[in-house]
Design an enzyme around this catalytic site. Structure first.
Site, PDB file in Angstrom:
ATOM      1  N   TYR A 169       5.269   1.016   3.296  1.00 28.84           N
ATOM      2  CA  TYR A 169       5.575   1.531   1.967  1.00 28.84           C
ATOM      3  C   TYR A 169       4.407   1.291   0.763  1.00 28.84           C
ATOM      4  O   TYR A 169       3.930   1.978   0.129  1.00 28.84           O
ATOM      5  CB  TYR A 169       6.836   1.261   1.657  1.00 28.84           C
ATOM      6  CG  TYR A 169       7.466   2.062   0.354  1.00 28.84           C
ATOM      7  CD1 TYR A 169       7.662   3.261   0.458  1.00 28.84           C
ATOM      8  CD2 TYR A 169       7.312   1.337  -0.832  1.00 28.84           C
ATOM      9  CE1 TYR A 169       8.010   4.042  -0.819  1.00 28.84           C
ATOM     10  CE2 TYR A 169       7.708   1.958  -2.145  1.00 28.84           C
ATOM     11  CZ  TYR A 169       8.142   3.351  -2.092  1.00 28.84           C
ATOM     12  OH  TYR A 169       8.420   3.934  -3.031  1.00 28.84           O
ATOM     13  N   LYS A 173       1.912   3.666  -1.381  1.00 33.81           N
ATOM     14  CA  LYS A 173       1.887   3.765  -2.708  1.00 33.81           C
ATOM     15  C   LYS A 173       0.597   3.222  -3.408  1.00 33.81           C
ATOM     16  O   LYS A 173       0.252   3.843  -4.559  1.00 33.81           O
ATOM     17  CB  LYS A 173       2.921   3.177  -3.246  1.00 33.81           C
ATOM     18  CG  LYS A 173       4.177   3.790  -2.697  1.00 33.81           C
ATOM     19  CD  LYS A 173       4.364   5.301  -3.246  1.00 33.81           C
ATOM     20  CE  LYS A 173       5.904   6.176  -3.004  1.00 33.81           C
ATOM     21  NZ  LYS A 173       5.822   7.416  -3.513  1.00 33.81           N
TER      22      LYS A 173
END
Length: 288
Positions: A169, A173
């Site tokens: 993740y 991002k």
């Protein structure tokens, strides 16, 4: 609180009758944005995985904007051809798009760097490539219209401070942050362009899908609070829309981010904030 008139004066892209496309629009920040923009009189294109949640979202937004002002499209952002079809339908239905909000994302943790390649790829395909596909599908037409436009990509503080826990993740991002920075530069150097890019960086946000939570935790903001903060930030022209929450105000975020970049400047170990030899120094830094 900023008024709708002030928002639309500062941001002609959000004028009544203009169209907004929002991915990940069936829940959370995406659905909150769809409802708020509908209240501004915009036409709304809701994009998400098809099913009951998207149908429910479409009915909820239609109750605000009217049936003729809402289009729900089942689309998987990880697939470029589906984003191209989304653009075809959005421009076909409303003639133009003045706001693209690349908001779709997932957080399922695939594990360690050497585990679960397919799950890693799936997360990156949605969280990072979904943003790229959205820009590829919409930006050329938005530029060609020569009208004011906004592209808002949803990042995360985890893409900046990269805490341990869900490396995939964080990677996705961090990629969105870097891509959006470069996108903003490219757009402002495009001759005659009136389209700007912005990075939305939510804090702790309760979306209804927050892991392990059936009610909003006290420390979390709602999706509606994030959207209101986003609109206020856009009216100021902020590129980095760094949202606080009920646990972390901006000064706290700034210090965490300063420490993170300090790892490079001071030649500390990677993620020194969590390193046993540097935890004490980090605690002292945060108190200083």
């Amino acid at each position: 609180m900023i008024t709708d008139a002030e928002i639309q004066t500062a941001l002609p892209a959000l004028a009544p009758g203009n169209a907004a496309v929002i991915t990940g629009a069936a829940s959370g920040i995406g659905l909150a944005a769809a409802k708020r923009l509908a209240l501004l009189g915009m036409k709304i294109v809701l994009a998400d995985i098809g099913g009951a949640r998207l149908d429910d979202a479409s009915r909820a937004v239609s109750a605000i904007a009217g049936d003729g002002a809402v289009l729900a499209v089942a689309a998987d952002v990880s697939k470029a051809d589906e984003m191209d079809r989304l653009a075809e339908r959005a421009f076909g239905a409303f003639g133009g798009v003045s706001l693209l909000m690349n908001n779709a994302g997932v957080g399922d943790n695939p594990g360690k760097p050497w585990e679960n390649r397919d799950a890693w790829k799936r997360l990156l395909d949605i969280n990072f490539w979904g943003v790229v596909h959205g820009v590829e599908a919409f930006a050329p037409r938005m530029l060609a219209s020569a009208r004011p436009g906004l592209i808002v990509n949803t990042g995360s503080k985890q893409g900046i401070t990269t805490p341990p826990g869900n490396l995939a993740y964080n990677v996705s991002k961090a990629g969105v942050k870097t891509f959006t920075e470069g996108l903003a530069h490219a757009l402002r150097n495009e001759p005659g362009a009136h389209v700007a890019a912005h990075l939305l960086i939510p804090g702790f946000t309760f979306t209804g899908l927050t892991e392990g939570a059936t009610e909003k935790p006290a420390g979390a903001w709602t999706g509606e609070q994030v959207v209101d903060f986003m609109l206020e930030s856009l009216t100021r022209g902020d590129f980095y829309i760094l949202c606080p929450d009920n646990e972390a105000a901006r000064p706290l975020d700034e210090k965490r981010m300063a420490w993170a970049i300090g790892d490079i400047i001071e030649n500390r170990p990677a993620l020194s904030r969590w390193h046993p030899d540097h935890k004490g120094s980090f605690a002292a830094f945060m108190k200083g």
